[in-house]
Design a protein around this motif. Structure first.
Motif, short mmCIF file in Angstrom:
data_model
loop_
_atom_site.label_atom_id
_atom_site.label_comp_id
_atom_site.label_asym_id
_atom_site.label_seq_id
_atom_site.Cartn_x
_atom_site.Cartn_y
_atom_site.Cartn_z
N PHE A 1 8.17 -14.55 -4.75
CA PHE A 1 8.76 -13.26 -4.36
C PHE A 1 7.79 -12.13 -4.67
CE2 PHE A 1 12.97 -15.39 -5.54
CZ PHE A 1 13.02 -16.00 -4.30
N PHE B 1 4.96 -11.82 -2.22
CA PHE B 1 5.33 -11.12 -0.99
C PHE B 1 5.35 -9.62 -1.21
CE2 PHE B 1 7.16 -15.12 0.70
CZ PHE B 1 6.52 -15.08 1.93
N ARG B 2 5.88 -9.25 -2.37
CA ARG B 2 6.01 -7.81 -2.67
C ARG B 2 4.66 -7.13 -2.77
NH1 ARG B 2 10.33 -8.39 -7.13
NH2 ARG B 2 12.15 -8.65 -5.84
N THR C 1 4.14 -0.12 -1.90
CA THR C 1 5.35 0.39 -2.53
C THR C 1 5.29 1.91 -2.64
OG1 THR C 1 4.42 0.29 -4.73
CG2 THR C 1 5.53 -1.69 -3.93
N SER C 2 6.45 2.50 -2.90
CA SER C 2 6.47 3.96 -3.04
C SER C 2 5.72 4.38 -4.30
CB SER C 2 7.91 4.48 -3.06
OG SER C 2 8.52 4.25 -4.30
N ALA C 3 5.70 3.51 -5.31
CA ALA C 3 4.92 3.83 -6.52
C ALA C 3 3.43 3.89 -6.20
CB ALA C 3 5.19 2.79 -7.61
N ASN C 4 2.96 2.94 -5.38
CA ASN C 4 1.55 2.98 -4.96
C ASN C 4 1.22 4.26 -4.20
OD1 ASN C 4 0.94 0.52 -6.01
ND2 ASN C 4 1.35 -0.61 -4.11
N ALA D 1 2.77 7.11 -4.48
CA ALA D 1 2.79 8.22 -5.43
C ALA D 1 1.43 8.32 -6.12
CB ALA D 1 3.90 8.02 -6.45
N ILE E 1 6.11 12.17 -9.60
CA ILE E 1 4.92 12.78 -9.01
C ILE E 1 4.75 14.24 -9.45
CG2 ILE E 1 5.91 13.57 -6.81
CD1 ILE E 1 3.60 11.88 -5.50
N GLY F 1 8.71 -1.55 -7.64
CA GLY F 1 7.67 -0.76 -6.99
C GLY F 1 8.14 0.63 -6.60
#
Ligand SMILES: Nc1ncnc2c1ncn2[C@@H]1O[C@H](COP(=O)(O)OP(=O)(O)OP(=O)(O)O)[C@@H](O)[C@H]1O
Ligand SMILES: [Mg+2]
Lengths: 79, 265
Positions: A3, A6-7, A12-15, A17, B147, B183
């Motif tokens: 899993f 795949f992720r 991701t939104s963290a990346n 940011a 952020i 994430g």
């Protein structure tokens, strides 16, 4: 495990940011170290444009700091 | 005694400066250090309530600098330890009621009798922040993994550097491990890569903090709480002890929930 694998391939939104911050902060740090750069850029455009044909948007003003010296780099492509 | 001035600041508001000031001050005092903490958020007094000392305030920091009272008259002793005193912010004045020079003078005086003088800074980068920055020997910057908080922290770091305040460290507050794993929140390492100053602590999102604030009993008094443990580690690091950073793990989920979560995405 599978899993997670795949992720990892998904942005991701963290990346996002982190990337957005790295870009904007690089810009802001330079700006804050030499707040006069924007004014300087405007003044240079005015002076040069009196003598040669230039594209104002292509002028690049940059302050670079090495451990020992600071370099003010100004790039003016002429048409 | 040659005390040290430790300023807690952030740039962005509401990220946990006062909560951290209360926990760090009380924690150091409970470890035997003599501590005085000053609420410099003049006009928006807060630290007194987080510490549960609001009923004891007669005089405040503005009264001290205006010489309305003696220094010791405005120092409120903590209920739990003789090692901690609070100097409250004035509630009916604004940031311009004191100058940075006056705060420097005050902290110099306090250094004779205390190991740590902890300054709870107001948000922002204006006068109130400068009052808290100028006397600092060391600065702890608080950010959340968001952020806008990180961007504002970077701005503050830049201002501190240009004022030669280079002894800085970072607390990342309100990390939510489940969001990090999905994430959807920057991790401790993401934030560190962006800000690039030494880390002194990571405090998880802890829903108990609301009730600790309600009762005026900071996390550090609840040694089994997640935030209490995190602050305990921070205090050890401030005291020069070498403590590994605990991994903040999300609550265990079974294989079935993992599968469900996977298909939900
Ligand atoms: N780790 C945490 N988990 C959950 N809630 C938290 C955490 N840290 C702080 N809070 C909550 O966030 C809110 C703001 O915290 P606090 O008052 O300490 O921030 P501040 O930076 O001092 O704000 P201001 O800029 O207004 O002075 C409070 O309600 C507090 O209880
Ligand atoms: Mg506060």
């Amino acid at each position: 495990m599978l899993f997670n694998w795949f992720r990892k391939n998904k942005k991701t939104s963290a990346n996002m940011a982190k990337e957005r911050l790295q870009i904007i902060l690089a810009h802001e740090r330079a700006e804050n170290k030499a707040p006069f750069l924007d004014d300087l850029r405007q003044d240079i455009i005015k002076v040069i444009a009196k003598y040669v044909d230039i594209d104002p948007s292509s002028i690049n003003v940059n302050l670079q700091k090495d451990s020992s010296i600071e370099v003010l780099e100004i790039n003016i492509p002429i048409k | 005694m040659a005390g040290k001035v430790l300023t807690i600041t952030s740039g962005k508001g509401g990220v946990g400066k006062s909560t951290s000031s209360a926990n760090i001050s009380l924690g150091l005092a409970l470890r035997g250090k003599k501590v005085v903490t000053i609420d410099l958020d003049i006009g928006l007094r807060n630290l007194d309530m987080i510490l549960g000392l609001e009923n004891r305030i007669v005089y405040d920091v503005v009264n001290i600098v205006e010489k309305v009272c003696k220094l010791n008259q405005a120092m409120i002793k903590d209920k739990r330890t003789d090692n901690l005193y609070l100097i409250a912010a004035a509630q009916t004045r604004d940031k311009s009621a004191v100058t940075a020079e006056q705060i420097v003078e005050l902290t110099e005086e306090l250094k004779k009798d205390f190991d740590y003088i902890i300054l709870d800074s107001p948000a922002g980068i204006e006068g109130g922040f400068k009052n808290a920055m100028m006397p600092a020997d060391e600065v702890i910057i608080i950010t959340t993994p968001e952020i806008s908080a990180v961007r504002d922290a970077d701005r503050v770091i830049g201002i501190l550097e240009s004022n030669n305040k280079t002894e800085m460290s970072l607390i990342i507050n309100r990390i939510n491990p489940e969001l990090v794993k999905k994430g959807d929140m920057m991790s401790k390492d993401d934030v560190l890569q962006v800000l690039n100053i030494p880390l002194i602590g990571v405090v998880p999102e802890d829903k108990n903090i609301v009730s600790y604030t309600n009762t005026g009993e900071p996390s550090i008094l609840h040694s089994q709480s997640e935030s209490g443990l995190a602050y305990k580690n921070i205090i050890q690091r401030i005291m020069g002890e070498n403590v590994p950073f605990m991994e903040i793990n999300e609550k265990k989920t079974g294989i079935l929930t993992s599968i469900i979560n996977f298909f939900k995405e």
